[in-house]
Write an enzyme that holds these catalytic residues in place. Structure first.
Site, PDB file in Angstrom:
ATOM      1  N   ASP A  20       0.831  -1.207   0.000  1.00 15.90           N
ATOM      2  CA  ASP A  20       0.000   0.000   0.000  1.00 15.90           C
ATOM      3  C   ASP A  20       0.868   1.260   0.000  1.00 15.90           C
ATOM      4  O   ASP A  20       2.008   1.242   0.467  1.00 15.90           O
ATOM      5  CB  ASP A  20      -0.913  -0.028   1.239  1.00 15.90           C
ATOM      6  CG  ASP A  20      -2.055   0.967   1.119  1.00 15.90           C
ATOM      7  OD1 ASP A  20      -2.354   1.423  -0.007  1.00 15.90           O
ATOM      8  OD2 ASP A  20      -2.653   1.305   2.159  1.00 15.90           O
ATOM      9  N   HIS A  37       2.554   3.295  -8.951  1.00 16.59           N
ATOM     10  CA  HIS A  37       2.452   1.847  -9.188  1.00 16.59           C
ATOM     11  C   HIS A  37       3.681   1.345  -9.948  1.00 16.59           C
ATOM     12  O   HIS A  37       4.205   0.269  -9.680  1.00 16.59           O
ATOM     13  CB  HIS A  37       1.176   1.528  -9.984  1.00 16.59           C
ATOM     14  CG  HIS A  37      -0.089   1.874  -9.231  1.00 16.59           C
ATOM     15  ND1 HIS A  37      -0.291   1.497  -7.931  1.00 16.59           N
ATOM     16  CD2 HIS A  37      -1.198   2.560  -9.600  1.00 16.59           C
ATOM     17  CE1 HIS A  37      -1.485   1.938  -7.521  1.00 16.59           C
ATOM     18  NE2 HIS A  37      -2.046   2.597  -8.516  1.00 16.59           N
ATOM     19  N   LEU A 131      11.587 -20.293  -4.784  1.00 18.24           N
ATOM     20  CA  LEU A 131      10.520 -19.444  -4.236  1.00 18.24           C
ATOM     21  C   LEU A 131       9.210 -19.595  -5.019  1.00 18.24           C
ATOM     22  O   LEU A 131       9.211 -19.604  -6.250  1.00 18.24           O
ATOM     23  CB  LEU A 131      10.968 -17.971  -4.309  1.00 18.24           C
ATOM     24  CG  LEU A 131       9.912 -16.935  -3.889  1.00 18.24           C
ATOM     25  CD1 LEU A 131       9.778 -16.887  -2.367  1.00 18.24           C
ATOM     26  CD2 LEU A 131      10.251 -15.554  -4.434  1.00 18.24           C
TER      27      LEU A 131
END
Ligand code: FPP
Length: 257
Positions: A20, A37, A131
């Site tokens: 956020d 973004h 991962l």
């Protein structure tokens, strides 16, 4: 580079992040929201690299919520383009780093070209064993639970299960996160202290970490600070503190044998 304050034997296996503060970061720099973004994607790269370096098993990133469609059309389409570009440009890096892509959320509602990029990346990374990079896309915790319940109701209607057979394991197996362990640690950047419909079922015993730092500024050191904070917590899962210490000791002994 190893970090002296980090206990490498006590890292969270699954870290989830609510990324956020992109909009506020952009505003504070006099830039359009989309630039926030765009810079956020650089933080995605940094944190993914750090997770690989530390040997974390699963990194879940809340990239687009089921409520984010309410944003201005220009921002929604900008985010979709960023996502597609990210998947196309990062595929080689994912393979070089043995990263397997996974997605949660109702991806069928995403634009067709984004769905194609996701399918391609899922397929091309499916053999990787390092991962697991789990992207939450058009994801909402409530929506996920409703979709699981619909599926189970359908199975019961077809006499493939009975209401008595439904339990927590069955529900968990019907969620988007089926097969993945619950997050040990959920990090939220940008100063707010709420879950915002993220992993509602799975977060029951997750440790929560909140930081004022906006996502585009969140870096390796900030990530490691969150992990160090996590390592100071005692996870009790409903037990007493004393029982938890005994359990940790016996698990430590078992591992040592
Ligand atoms: C929240 O910040 C962030 C989002 C809704 C989108 C997160 C997306 C990215 C970081 C980029 C794309 C992701 C990937 C994985 C390539 P906000 O816009 O709500 O910030 P604000 O609260 O300051 O307005």
């Amino acid at each position: 580079m190893p970090h002296s304050s980090l206990d490498y034997g006590n890292l969270p296996g699954h870290v989830a992040v609510i990324m956020d503060g992109n909009g506020r970061w952009a505003r504070s720099h006099g830039l359009p929201r989309l630039q926030g973004h765009s810079n956020g994607v650089q933080s995605v790269d940094k944190i993914t690299r750090t997770a690989v370096e530390l040997g974390i098993d699963i990194l879940t990133l809340y990239a687009f919520s089921s409520e984010n469609w309410k944003r201005p059309q220009e921002e929604v389409s900008g985010l979709m383009q960023l996502l597609k570009k990210y998947l196309e440009s990062e595929l080689a890096t994912m393979n070089e780093n043995n990263i397997r892509l996974h997605v949660i959320g109702d991806v069928n509602r995403l634009p067709a070209d984004v769905q194609d990029a996701i399918s391609h990346c899922l397929l091309e990374t499916s053999g990787n064993e390092g991962l697991i990079l789990n992207l939450a896309l058009n994801y909402g915790g409530r929506d996920e639970i409703v979709r699981a319940l619909r599926n189970l109701a359908k199975l019961c209607n077809l006499n493939r299960c009975t209401p008595q057979e439904l339990n927590e394991d069955v529900v968990a197996r019907n969620l988007d996160t089926s097969g993945l362990p619950d997050p040990d640690l959920i990090i939220r950047t940008g100063g707010e202290r709420r879950l915002s419909n993220f992993l509602l079922w799975q977060a029951s015993y997750s440790e929560l970490y909140f930081t004022e730092t906006n996502w585009p500024d969140f870096n390796r050191e900030d990530f490691i600070s969150a992990l160090i904070d996590y390592q100071k917590r005692q996870r009790r899962f409903g037990r007493t503190g004393e029982q938890s210490v005994e359990l940790a000791d016996s698990e430590g002994n078992r591992k040592a044998k």
